[in-house]
Scaffold this active site. Structure first.
Site, short mmCIF file in Angstrom:
data_model
loop_
_atom_site.label_atom_id
_atom_site.label_comp_id
_atom_site.label_asym_id
_atom_site.label_seq_id
_atom_site.Cartn_x
_atom_site.Cartn_y
_atom_site.Cartn_z
N ASN A 154 -15.21 -9.66 22.40
CA ASN A 154 -14.02 -9.02 21.83
C ASN A 154 -14.33 -7.93 20.80
O ASN A 154 -13.56 -6.99 20.66
CB ASN A 154 -13.06 -10.08 21.27
CG ASN A 154 -13.70 -10.98 20.26
OD1 ASN A 154 -14.93 -11.01 20.12
ND2 ASN A 154 -12.89 -11.72 19.54
N GLU A 251 -19.98 -19.14 15.14
CA GLU A 251 -18.64 -18.58 14.96
C GLU A 251 -17.89 -18.82 16.25
O GLU A 251 -18.09 -18.10 17.23
CB GLU A 251 -18.73 -17.09 14.66
CG GLU A 251 -19.33 -16.74 13.31
CD GLU A 251 -18.47 -17.17 12.14
OE1 GLU A 251 -17.32 -17.60 12.34
OE2 GLU A 251 -18.96 -17.11 11.01
N CYS A 285 -10.52 -14.41 17.61
CA CYS A 285 -10.79 -15.85 17.42
C CYS A 285 -9.93 -16.46 16.33
O CYS A 285 -9.54 -17.62 16.41
CB CYS A 285 -12.24 -16.04 17.08
SG CYS A 285 -12.78 -14.97 15.75
N GLU A 460 -20.23 -15.86 7.99
CA GLU A 460 -20.69 -14.49 8.10
C GLU A 460 -20.06 -13.69 6.96
O GLU A 460 -19.11 -14.15 6.32
CB GLU A 460 -20.29 -13.90 9.46
CG GLU A 460 -20.98 -14.65 10.60
CD GLU A 460 -21.03 -13.90 11.91
OE1 GLU A 460 -19.98 -13.60 12.48
OE2 GLU A 460 -22.16 -13.63 12.38
#
Ligand code: NAD
Length: 486
Positions: A154, A251, A285, A460
């Protein structure tokens, strides 16, 4: 004629483009038309070996550079990316189908932000001094070594830099494997890092499916694996990394709640719900796909939301800057989403708008809103990863908190209310890593990003990411004689 999106070669290894057409061909399809725009080849074992060997060698030298020198390379790369934002955004749009209107402001730009931010931090990474009376301890913040990054489809440019920038800042090297669905953009990141002065082999890109990812994760030279992907893939990759006692960042996916109380500013809350469901055609997400609306404002919310979606969504060629809603990334993803649209209706959800494939070329699905969704319905439980908003109603604060948390996932959560005491009280009880009050889906590089529960491990962005790309050595120093019992 070759399409402008076709890269010079499939892989970028040891400072140069490398081709090996004996690997499995990976067709790159422009999602807005279904046309083949490029072909790359999955890495063979020989290509994987070349990438790992060059990254292992480059890391040893890179770790000797001062932090300031390393940071300078990253900041130069950020400048090059900003200067080429338009061209990189056009490529991102070919790779993903996301509208140029979005990619111009969200992809190469956020990649540059990460390089600039971690480039700035690189020179300040130090250990500490711990006095122990006459003796003392000092710590050294060391790189982990060779890191592997594996991306989802994505945000291909952003993911390549969200992983690469902190890794390199800390003195690591990286082999990055993009998603096979979007193999193009990471190659540009590797090329630009080299142009900015990164030594050959420091940041390599190899193409391939899960098999190539698996070969990277299990290689004994690899110290850390950072994956952006689905929860099922995360479980496999985490287990494979654990077998080698490697560090991980995971993630993964989500089914995040967005809670709208009846005192919220209605237009602002609708904007939050639109951003949290329809940006990137819902392929985000952290999306707030379970929109809990307090009963008192439910019908008003639905009416206004439907008006704004119908009037505002502009579907069309994503390279046209007037278009603000693109196709699904692939035919496969479109079919997955269409399956959920059928399930939503079969299980009794009320369709407010959308609900089908758009009548045009490419893999477009209309922005869809379902109301009267219940907690048990499939569309309220599973990550759809498409433009499908589920609106659920609720009465009380305690009830909505319990229902919001009743999921295996825990990536994000949002609350809209004018009552700030309530906003903080509710956010404090939600099981999620990245939360929003009167906003949705902001992800600045300065803030930690990541999930809890099945949505992942580690963070992150921000200074938190440094902890996940470095380790601490502690050194006890005795100033006097060392004594023993015998
Ligand atoms: P995916 O899990 O199918 O694939 C992700 C990556 O893992 C791909 O590069 C794939 O080739 C690789 N892979 C697959 N099997 C592997 C294996 N056994 N070993 C090593 N690598 C393997 O995910 P996707 O469909 O590309 O992306 C969508 C998913 O990613 C969604 O669930 C979404 O929520 C998640 N995502 C999460 C974030 C986040 O930051 N939390 C961001 C974007 C996307």
């Amino acid at each position: 004629m070759t399409h402008p999106a076709q890269p010079k070669a499939s892989h970028f290894i040891n400072g140069a483009y490398v081709e090996d057409t004996s690997g499995t061909p990976i067709p790159v399809i422009y999602p807005a038309t279904g046309e083949l725009i490029a072909t790359v080849y999955a890495a063979t074992p020989a290509i994987v070996e070349q990438a790992l060997a060059s990254a292992a060698a480059a890391q040893k030298e890179w770790a000797k550079w001062t932090g300031t020198e390393r940071g300078r390379v990253l900041r130069r790369a950020a400048d090059i990316i900003r200067a080429r934002n338009h061209e990189l955004s056009v490529l991102e749009t070919y790779d993903t189908g996301k509208p140029l209107q979005e990619t111009l402001v969200a992809d190469a730009t956020s990649a540059a932000d990460a390089l600039e931010y971690f480039g700035g931090l690189a020179g300040s990474l130090t250990g500490e001094h711990i006095p122990m009376g006459d003796n003392w301890v000092y710590t050294i913040r060391e790189p982990l070594g060779l890191c592997v990054g594996i991306g989802a489809w994505n945000y291909p440019t952003q993911i390549a830099c969200w992983k690469g920038a902190p890794a390199l800042a800390c003195g690591n090297s990286m082999v990055f494997k993009p998603s096979e669905t979007t193999p193009l953009c990471a190659l540009k990141v590797a090329e630009i890092l080299c142009e900015a002065g990164a030594p050959a082999g420091l940041y390599n890109v190899v193409q391939g499916m899960g098999e190539v990812g698996g070969a990277l994760v299990t290689d004994p030279r690899v110290a850390k694996v950072s994956l952006t992907g689905s929860a099922p893939t995360g479980k496999k990759v985490y287990a494979a990394a654990a077998a080698g006692m490697k560090h991980v960042t995971m993630e993964l996916g989500g089914k995040s709640p967005l809670i709208i109380f009846d005192d919220a500013d209605l237009e602002s809350a609708i904007s939050g719900a639109i951003n949290g469901n329809f940006y990137s055609s819902g392929q985000v997400c952290s999306n707030g796909t379970r929109v809990f609306v307090q009963k008192g404002i439910k019908e008003k919310f639905l009416t206004r939301l439907a008006e704004r979606v119908k009037a505002g969504a502009v579907l069309g060629d994503p390279q046209d800057e007037a278009v603000n809603f693109g196709p699904m990334v692939s035919e496969n993803q479109m079919n997955i989403v269409l399956g959920y649209l059928e399930k939503g209706q079969a299980e009794g959800a009320r369709l407010i708008c959308g609900g089908k494939r758009a009548e045009m070329d490419g893999f477009f699905i209309e922005p869809t809103v379902f109301a009267d969704v219940t907690d048990e319905m499939t569309i309220a439980r599973e990550e759809i990863f498409g433009p499908v908003m589920s609106v659920l109603d609720f009465d009380s604060e305690d009830e909505v908190i319990a229902r919001a948390n009743a999921t295996e996932f825990g990536l994000s959560a949002g609350v809209f209310t004018r009552d700030f005491a309530r906003a903080h009280r509710v956010i404090g009880q939600l099981e999620a890593g990245s939360c929003f009050i009167n906003s949705y889906n902001d992800a600045p590089v300065e803030a930690p990003f990541g999930g809890v529960k099945a949505s992942g491990v580690g963070r992150e962005n921000s200074k938190e990411a440094i902890k996940h790309y470095s380790q601490v050595k502690s050194v006890f120093v005795r100033m006097g004689d060392c004594e023993a019992a015998f």
